[in-house]
Design a protein around this motif. Structure first.
Motif, short mmCIF file in Angstrom:
data_model
loop_
_atom_site.label_atom_id
_atom_site.label_comp_id
_atom_site.label_asym_id
_atom_site.label_seq_id
_atom_site.Cartn_x
_atom_site.Cartn_y
_atom_site.Cartn_z
N UNK A 1 0.83 -1.21 0.00
CA UNK A 1 0.00 0.00 0.00
C UNK A 1 0.86 1.26 0.00
N UNK A 2 0.51 2.27 -0.80
CA UNK A 2 1.24 3.55 -0.77
C UNK A 2 1.17 4.17 0.62
N UNK A 3 2.27 4.73 1.14
CA UNK A 3 2.28 5.29 2.50
C UNK A 3 1.18 6.30 2.75
N UNK A 4 0.84 7.10 1.73
CA UNK A 4 -0.16 8.16 1.93
C UNK A 4 -1.56 7.59 2.19
N UNK A 5 -1.75 6.29 1.89
CA UNK A 5 -3.07 5.68 2.04
C UNK A 5 -3.11 4.61 3.14
N UNK A 6 -2.03 4.47 3.89
CA UNK A 6 -1.96 3.38 4.86
C UNK A 6 -3.07 3.46 5.92
N UNK A 7 -3.32 4.66 6.41
CA UNK A 7 -4.37 4.81 7.42
C UNK A 7 -5.73 4.42 6.90
N UNK A 8 -6.07 4.93 5.71
CA UNK A 8 -7.37 4.62 5.12
C UNK A 8 -7.48 3.16 4.72
N UNK A 9 -6.40 2.60 4.16
CA UNK A 9 -6.41 1.19 3.82
C UNK A 9 -6.60 0.34 5.07
N UNK A 10 -5.85 0.65 6.14
CA UNK A 10 -5.96 -0.10 7.38
C UNK A 10 -7.39 -0.04 7.92
N UNK A 11 -7.95 1.16 7.96
CA UNK A 11 -9.30 1.32 8.49
C UNK A 11 -10.34 0.59 7.64
N UNK A 12 -10.18 0.64 6.33
CA UNK A 12 -11.13 -0.04 5.45
C UNK A 12 -11.04 -1.55 5.59
N UNK A 13 -9.80 -2.06 5.66
CA UNK A 13 -9.62 -3.50 5.87
C UNK A 13 -10.21 -3.92 7.22
#
Length: 434
Positions: free
Chosen positions: A352-364
């Motif tokens: 995952x691109x670093x700029x999206x890690x928070x959103x990716x983590x939350x969505x997962x």
């Protein structure tokens, strides 16, 4: 000590604080249901609600928290969450001694600590890649998961022992102290995160639009689309949700099962769970090694399907020698889950691109953890209607069955999981050519 723990002071503090927090959480996983069962005479359904309350915040606030984590520094979020958890867990014994304890109060405190956990876990997952370079992330994930499993073993054992010696309520003092330790360790970390890139999947166009006009809903949508449209992230999300439904359903009633159906004492409960949890240490130790030998995709299927099949021994548990069935089944299940999580964590941080890690983590985690309260409530409901042992059978069978999702995914035809998203690879190639 060797490797990261010897040469990386900030990681050492993060590791120690996280291990302390996991130890306290494991004490709570035994102490809180025991308080409900032995002190407040809670029903099986109420014990299931208690487990559901801990995870319900992932459904309620998980997605917006992912956006906030991507917008601001993660360490202050973790500090605030650790401090809040310390205060909330301390309130449990204080309320008991004041004569104010009730199942409703335990539910409220569990819900509030669940909110803190959403903030802490989302920030923590996104914070680690900024603390460690790519070459150290695999070792860091392995050490964190291994120590978490060891802490769980010690925590559940301590929870059962404390309950037997001085009462389950006093176990909450231990938990409050561990979150105070976590807070202190985080406070001592010197590393400061670089300024966050405000862009999203929209790239440069998104960056130009990233000031005060940024839409929370739009950024939540970016994270959800990232997971929904990516075949690898989508597979892990669906599998995690299905697996956690059975896993937490089983765990939410295991204390009731062992105490009321099998007939063991609170101290033995902690010991049984602790011995089974040794599988977590084994899983963390062998996860990377097996993945390096047979490939990350193949190893994920082995750990998530092959080992957890043995969890079907748990419903056969009885008195005497048959207690071994619980330990073996629990050991295999925990070993598979932890080893799979070690591989998955490394994959997500690289992919995952670093700029999206928070959103990716939350969505997962919205999908992964969102089924947990459903599993806990379902287990409590079934336990009250069809009986505890039949419910244990249903929940145990659901765990390996969930891994069939992996067999019908691209993972079944690959040796290794990818290390970067295709669009990011194309972008980097274009930049090098230019």
């Amino acid at each position: 000590m060797s490797g990261l723990l010897r040469r990386h002071r900030d990681f050492r503090l993060l590791w120690f604080g996280e291990t302390a927090g996991k130890f306290g959480a494991s004490v709570t996983s035994v102490s809180m249901p025991l308080i409900a069962v032995s002190t407040l005479d809670a029903s099986t359904f109420q014990v299931g609600l208690l487990s559901a309350a801990a995870w319900l915040p992932w459904l309620l606030i998980g997605l917006p928290v992912g956006v906030w984590v991507d917008r601001i520094a993660r360490r202050p979020i973790m500090l605030g969450a650790a401090a809040a958890s310390c205060a909330l867990f301390l309130a449990v014994p204080l309320a008991h001694f004041a004569g104010l304890s009730s199942v409703g109060l335990l539910l409220a405190i569990t819900l509030a600590t669940g909110v803190s956990a959403v903030f802490f876990q989302t920030a923590y997952t996104a914070y680690l890649p900024s603390l460690l370079g790519p070459a150290d992330q695999a070792e860091g994930n392995s050490k964190l998961h291994g120590s978490a499993s060891a802490a769980q073993i010690a925590g559940v054992g301590a929870g059962g022992l404390i309950a037997q010696l001085v009462g389950a309520v006093n176990g909450m003092f231990v938990n409050a102290g561990t979150f105070l330790t976590s807070f202190t360790c985080l406070l001592g970390i010197r590393h400061r995160e670089p300024p966050h890139e405000p862009g999203g999947m929209a790239g440069a166009a998104g960056a130009a639009d990233s000031g005060t006009g940024r839409s929370l809903v739009r950024e939540i949508g970016e994270g959800l689309r990232l997971v929904a449209h990516d075949r690898w992230l989508r597979t892990f999300a669906l599998f995690g949700g299905a697996s956690n439904l059975g896993l937490v359903g089983l765990q939410s009633i295991q204390v009731v099962f062992l105490v009321r159906t099998v007939g063991v004492s609170p101290g033995v409960v902690g010991g049984l769970i602790a011995i089974g949890s040794l599988g977590g240490v084994a899983g963390a130790f062998v996860g990377r090694r097996v993945a390096a030998r047979i490939g990350t995709a193949r190893a994920t299927i082995v750990f998530e399907l092959g080992l957890p099949v043995l969890v079907l021994l748990v419903p056969l548990t009885g008195g005497g020698v048959r207690l071994v069935l619980f330990m073996v089944g629990n050991f295999a299940m925990v070993a598979g889950v932890v080893a799979g999580n070690v591989i998955k964590a490394g994959f997500q941080q690289r992919y995952c691109p670093p700029r999206l890690l928070g959103r990716m983590t939350a969505s997962m985690q919205f999908v992964n953890y969102g089924t947990i309260p459903l599993g806990a409530v379902l287990a409590g409901t079934l336990g009250s209607t069809i009986g505890v042992r039949p419910t244990v059978w249903v929940m145990a069978a659901a765990i390996p069955a969930a891994a069939l999702i992996l067999l019908f995914s691209p993972m079944a035809h690959q040796r290794d999981l990818p290390t970067a998203r295709e669009d990011d690879v194309d972008t980097r190639v274009a930049q090098r050519v230019a």
